[in-house]
Design a protein around this motif. Sequence first.
Motif: not given
Length: 66
Positions: A23, A26-27, A29-31, A33-35, A37, A40, A43
């Motif tokens: 988690t 994930f947080a 990477l989401s900041l 913008d490099s997540i 597929q 995902m 996760y």
Amino acid sequence: MNAFHKRLWSLLSVKSIVTLTLTAVFAVLSLGDSISQEFMTVYAVVIAFYFGTQSRKSQEDNYGNN
């Protein structure tokens, strides 16, 4: 042992540590913008497993072991 200590001790299980670590990743990477597929998918599976086992344990505690 009171309820707080039991809850804190249960967070030290391997699946909880893995879930919390994923988690956090994930947080981050989401900041950025490099997540991907693939991340995902992994996760989503880990989160589904974690909450599925928590739900099952809760149901067993409420209704007895079946």
